[in-house]
Write a protein that holds these residues in place. Structure first.
Motif, PDB file in Angstrom:
ATOM      1  N   SER A  15       0.449   7.426   7.418  1.00  0.00           N
ATOM      2  CA  SER A  15      -0.045   6.136   6.948  1.00  0.00           C
ATOM      3  C   SER A  15       0.962   5.021   7.218  1.00  0.00           C
ATOM      4  O   SER A  15       0.600   3.860   7.276  1.00  0.00           O
ATOM      5  CB  SER A  15      -0.373   6.204   5.459  1.00  0.00           C
ATOM      6  N   SER A  16       2.232   5.344   7.393  1.00  0.00           N
ATOM      7  CA  SER A  16       3.245   4.316   7.652  1.00  0.00           C
ATOM      8  C   SER A  16       3.091   3.707   9.051  1.00  0.00           C
ATOM      9  O   SER A  16       3.646   2.654   9.327  1.00  0.00           O
ATOM     10  CB  SER A  16       4.647   4.896   7.477  1.00  0.00           C
ATOM     11  N   ASP A  17       2.329   4.363   9.939  1.00  0.00           N
ATOM     12  CA  ASP A  17       2.106   3.824  11.279  1.00  0.00           C
ATOM     13  C   ASP A  17       1.084   2.700  11.294  1.00  0.00           C
ATOM     14  O   ASP A  17       0.959   1.989  12.283  1.00  0.00           O
ATOM     15  CB  ASP A  17       1.629   4.925  12.232  1.00  0.00           C
ATOM     16  N   THR A  18       0.339   2.552  10.213  1.00  0.00           N
ATOM     17  CA  THR A  18      -0.682   1.516  10.141  1.00  0.00           C
ATOM     18  C   THR A  18      -0.045   0.244   9.623  1.00  0.00           C
ATOM     19  O   THR A  18       0.433   0.191   8.497  1.00  0.00           O
ATOM     20  CB  THR A  18      -1.828   1.948   9.192  1.00  0.00           C
ATOM     21  N   PRO A  19      -0.020  -0.802  10.469  1.00  0.00           N
ATOM     22  CA  PRO A  19       0.587  -2.046  10.009  1.00  0.00           C
ATOM     23  C   PRO A  19      -0.231  -2.678   8.887  1.00  0.00           C
ATOM     24  O   PRO A  19      -1.470  -2.608   8.884  1.00  0.00           O
ATOM     25  CB  PRO A  19       0.585  -2.942  11.242  1.00  0.00           C
ATOM     26  N   THR A  20       0.434  -3.240   7.929  1.00  0.00           N
ATOM     27  CA  THR A  20      -0.217  -3.932   6.825  1.00  0.00           C
ATOM     28  C   THR A  20       0.425  -5.290   6.641  1.00  0.00           C
ATOM     29  O   THR A  20       1.507  -5.564   7.180  1.00  0.00           O
ATOM     30  CB  THR A  20      -0.094  -3.139   5.510  1.00  0.00           C
ATOM     31  N   CYS A  21      -0.240  -6.123   5.879  1.00  0.00           N
ATOM     32  CA  CYS A  21       0.318  -7.446   5.581  1.00  0.00           C
ATOM     33  C   CYS A  21       1.469  -7.288   4.597  1.00  0.00           C
ATOM     34  O   CYS A  21       1.405  -6.484   3.672  1.00  0.00           O
ATOM     35  CB  CYS A  21      -0.749  -8.349   4.964  1.00  0.00           C
ATOM     36  N   ASP A  22       2.523  -8.064   4.826  1.00  0.00           N
ATOM     37  CA  ASP A  22       3.640  -8.044   3.888  1.00  0.00           C
ATOM     38  C   ASP A  22       3.318  -8.865   2.646  1.00  0.00           C
ATOM     39  O   ASP A  22       3.819  -8.592   1.566  1.00  0.00           O
ATOM     40  CB  ASP A  22       4.910  -8.586   4.559  1.00  0.00           C
ATOM     41  N   THR A  23       2.485  -9.873   2.847  1.00  0.00           N
ATOM     42  CA  THR A  23       2.045 -10.668   1.704  1.00  0.00           C
ATOM     43  C   THR A  23       0.565 -10.430   1.504  1.00  0.00           C
ATOM     44  O   THR A  23      -0.173 -10.184   2.453  1.00  0.00           O
ATOM     45  CB  THR A  23       2.282 -12.174   1.951  1.00  0.00           C
ATOM     46  N   HIS A  24       0.142 -10.488   0.298  1.00  0.00           N
ATOM     47  CA  HIS A  24      -1.265 -10.241  -0.019  1.00  0.00           C
ATOM     48  C   HIS A  24      -1.973 -11.571  -0.225  1.00  0.00           C
ATOM     49  O   HIS A  24      -2.424 -11.901  -1.316  1.00  0.00           O
ATOM     50  CB  HIS A  24      -1.390  -9.335  -1.246  1.00  0.00           C
TER      51      HIS A  24
END
Length: 130
Positions: A15-24
């Motif tokens: 799951s760490s390979d999936t980029p996510t937003c740092d801010t919500h």
């Protein structure tokens, strides 16, 4: 058992390979402009059912045979090395999803891809495999 195996395959992807937003932070302008483009649930369900029917090797092979010409059940059975009964079963599912159509000629029934949309979908998928 197949569904369980498929879920396991997804569990192997870290799951760490999936980029996510740092801010919500929700960008309301983007959401509003995209809202008209997102499929309604009922249409998404219909598409999922079609893709579900297409998620079978034998049905894809039947479509590949029909992409080039109209064929009868006997021809399709010989091409795919399936029984005529199995071919009929698969064609029934494809017909229910309006992916194939048929015509009768005497005692024979000839199948073809339903229309140019199905042909284009099939060809696009084949081209993207290369």
């Amino acid at each position: 058992m197949n569904k369980h195996k498929k879920k396991q395959d997804f569990d192997l992807i870290p799951s760490s390979d999936t980029p996510t937003c740092d801010t919500h932070l929700v960008h309301l302008d983007n959401v509003r402009s995209s809202q008209a483009q997102i499929l309604p649930t009922d249409k998404a369900q219909q598409m999922a059912e079609i893709f579900g029917v297409l998620a079978d090797t034998n049905r894809i092979r039947l479509l590949s045979a029909l992409a080039s010409s109209e064929l009868c059940v006997c021809d399709l059975a010989a091409l795919t090395k399936m029984s005529e009964s199995a071919v009929c079963h698969q064609l029934r599912l494809l017909k229910a999803m309006r992916l194939v159509s048929y015509r009768r000629e005497g005692r024979n029934v000839y199948y073809s891809l339903a229309d140019s949309h199905v042909i284009n979908l099939y060809r696009s998928l084949v081209e993207n495999l290369n």
